[in-house]
Design an enzyme around this catalytic site. Structure first.
Site, short mmCIF file in Angstrom:
data_model
loop_
_atom_site.label_atom_id
_atom_site.label_comp_id
_atom_site.label_asym_id
_atom_site.label_seq_id
_atom_site.Cartn_x
_atom_site.Cartn_y
_atom_site.Cartn_z
N HIS A 239 0.80 -1.23 0.00
CA HIS A 239 0.00 0.00 0.00
C HIS A 239 0.83 1.28 0.00
CE1 HIS A 239 1.00 -0.15 4.26
NE2 HIS A 239 0.67 1.12 4.32
C1 UD1 Z 1 -2.20 5.08 6.27
C2 UD1 Z 1 -0.94 5.53 6.99
C3 UD1 Z 1 0.13 4.45 6.84
C4 UD1 Z 1 -0.37 3.09 7.25
C5 UD1 Z 1 -1.63 2.78 6.45
C6 UD1 Z 1 -2.21 1.44 6.76
C7 UD1 Z 1 -0.48 7.96 7.03
C8 UD1 Z 1 0.39 9.01 6.47
N1 UD1 Z 1 -0.39 6.75 6.42
O1 UD1 Z 1 -1.89 5.02 4.89
O2 UD1 Z 1 1.23 4.79 7.65
O3 UD1 Z 1 0.60 2.12 6.99
O4 UD1 Z 1 -2.60 3.81 6.75
O5 UD1 Z 1 -3.23 1.12 5.87
O6 UD1 Z 1 -1.20 8.21 7.96
N2 UD1 Z 1 -9.02 4.41 1.55
C9 UD1 Z 1 -10.23 3.79 1.40
N3 UD1 Z 1 -10.85 3.33 2.53
C10 UD1 Z 1 -10.32 3.48 3.75
C11 UD1 Z 1 -9.08 4.13 3.89
C12 UD1 Z 1 -8.44 4.58 2.78
O7 UD1 Z 1 -10.73 3.65 0.30
O8 UD1 Z 1 -10.94 3.02 4.75
C13 UD1 Z 1 -8.31 4.90 0.34
C14 UD1 Z 1 -8.63 6.32 -0.03
O9 UD1 Z 1 -8.65 6.44 -1.40
C15 UD1 Z 1 -7.47 7.11 0.56
C16 UD1 Z 1 -6.34 6.11 0.38
O10 UD1 Z 1 -6.92 4.82 0.56
O11 UD1 Z 1 -7.24 8.32 -0.07
C17 UD1 Z 1 -5.21 6.29 1.34
O12 UD1 Z 1 -5.69 6.29 2.71
P1 UD1 Z 1 -4.90 7.13 3.83
O13 UD1 Z 1 -5.54 6.93 5.14
O14 UD1 Z 1 -4.68 8.51 3.34
O15 UD1 Z 1 -3.48 6.49 3.84
P2 UD1 Z 1 -3.04 4.95 3.81
O16 UD1 Z 1 -2.38 4.71 2.52
O17 UD1 Z 1 -4.11 4.02 4.23
#
Ligand code: UD1
Length: 400
Positions: A239
């Site tokens: 991810h």
């Molecule tokens: C976040 C953490 C990372 C951790 C990861 C675990 C930060 C900077 N990053 O990254 O350290 O390893 O979580 O997963 O805080 N999305 C969904 N559904 C969800 C959550 C996210 O669809 O429930 C999608 C969205 O398009 C979103 C993208 O995933 O924009 C990224 O989610 P985000 O929480 O920004 O960061 P992670 O990559 O999950």
């Protein structure tokens, strides 16, 4: 220990008392008035760290732990399924921040959490891990003069291109108490000038979640439902933006995975952002066409760990999986240039790899050429008990 109300929801009657005594270190007695402790839960990797601490604090007679969910992760399988598996109650406060740029997410959490603190001021705040919400809530608490504890403090990759490294540096430089998982984390903090009296080496709390749920993990039918044979598949998760946000990086990984899939079944449990990008870069079909790759949506904690425990090897860029595989003695290939968890490489079963060397390293594992590794000290399922005792001592001192 108080009455049956303190028994974690994940334990069945009968197994509760001994297990709780073992994990949480028995009863605490205190003349202190109950302290309200906010536990900040934001994203998937936070939940299995918050849960053992929540249950351990709940079993004392001096603490009222309250979960604050910032809403950084919001899909059912990224959040609610973990609350259910880990026996956590509905959050006392839900900030509903959701996705956004780093500034939007960090700022959104700060604005929302400051309002909560102003209307329901806690005695302590515990932030965990290294996500945007960790740094955001640490800043809010510190500026309001509320003591803040960082659980999983002191980890450093040395790579400031990673947003998580910035979150770790910001958080550790301002909090009042730093709970570390391993000795290298203490060394990092001392080198950065953090006073030794603020640091408690308590161990790796994620192992507590695994041990508390081991029976349910072992009896989950997840592997069976997917038709997986023990040690005859690799588990894959990815991810990190550096691996999955650019078409060229993700394509190079898919090429390597296709080579591996010629010999070994791959179970790819995909983060939502990875799933989206595989589709956007037209790589999902290419990967699944091989017939030996299962591309799956996120699984709940118990089902996921059931698949992990049966794997021949794990390929990942997650932080937590590097630790869980070291604990379980399963070979792990981490697709990153560095790690904030070096003990998994020096002592455990982990190795850092790039896409081009992945097939060769998988071959080595399949040929049995992998070191067995050992488990770092204090990764023993008793970390939550140590955390509670440390917090109680500090709270008592504060009350004097
Ligand atoms: C976040 C953490 C990372 C951790 C990861 C675990 C930060 C900077 N990053 O990254 O350290 O390893 O979580 O997963 O805080 N999305 C969904 N559904 C969800 C959550 C996210 O669809 O429930 C999608 C969205 O398009 C979103 C993208 O995933 O924009 C990224 O989610 P985000 O929480 O920004 O960061 P992670 O990559 O999950």
């Amino acid at each position: 220990m108080r009455g049956s109300g303190c028994v974690p929801q994940w334990l069945s009657p009968g197994e509760d008392c001994n297990l709780q005594r073992r994990i949480f270190g028995g009863k605490t007695t205190s003349a202190m008035p109950r302290k309200v402790v906010h536990l900040i839960a934001a994203a998937r990797p936070n939940f299995m760290k918050v849960a053992p601490l929540y249950h351990a604090l709940k079993s004392t007679d001096w603490c009222d732990p309250q979960i604050v969910h910032t809403g950084q992760h919001y899909d059912f399988n990224m959040s609610d399924a973990f609350f259910r598996d880990l026996g956590l109650p509905a959050p006392a406060f839900h900030l509903g921040v959701g996705s956004g740029s780093h500034a939007e997410q960090t700022g959104g959490v700060m604005i929302a959490y400051e309002k909560v603190c102003n209307s329901n001021r806690p005695d302590w705040i515990v932030v965990v891990g290294d996500v945007n919400s960790t740094a955001a809530c640490a800043m809010v608490g510190t500026k309001l003069w509320i003591p803040v504890v960082h659980l999983e403090a002191g980890l450093r990759s040395g790579d400031r291109r990673m947003p998580e490294e910035i979150n770790r540096l910001v958080t550790d430089s301002i909090v009042d108490v730093l709970w570390t998982p391993s000795a290298d984390a203490n060394e990092n903090l001392l080198r950065e000038g953090i006073a030794a009296h603020k640091i408690d080496l308590i161990g790796n709390i994620m192992i507590d979640s695994f041990e508390l749920l081991r029976d349910r993990i072992e009896s989950s039918t997840s592997r069976q439902d997917l038709g997986l044979l023990d040690r005859e598949y690799a588990l894959l998760t990815l991810h990190r933006p550096s691996n999955v946000d650019r078409p060229d990086s993700l394509r190079a990984i898919v090429t390597a995975l296709k080579m591996i899939a010629a010999d070994l079944r791959l179970v790819f449990v995909s983060h939502p952002r990875t799933m989206k990008n595989l589709a956007a870069f037209k790589l999902s079909g290419e990967l699944t066409q091989t017939g030996n790759v299962d591309l799956l949506s996120p699984l709940s904690y118990i089902d996921f760990m059931n698949v992990v425990t049966g794997a021949r090897l794990v390929i990942t860029d997650s932080g937590g999986l590097q630790e869980e595989t070291t604990y379980l003695g399963i070979p792990c290939l981490t697709m990153r240039e560095n790690t904030e968890r070096p003990v998994t490489v020096t002592q455990g079963t982990n190795k850092l790899v790039g896409a081009s060397e992945l097939p060769e390293q998988v071959r080595k594992i399949l040929d049995g050429k992998w070191r067995k590794g050992s488990c770092p000290p204090l990764w023993d399922g008793r970390t939550a008990g140590r955390a509670v005792r440390c917090l109680e001592k500090r709270a008592l001192r504060q009350a004097e």
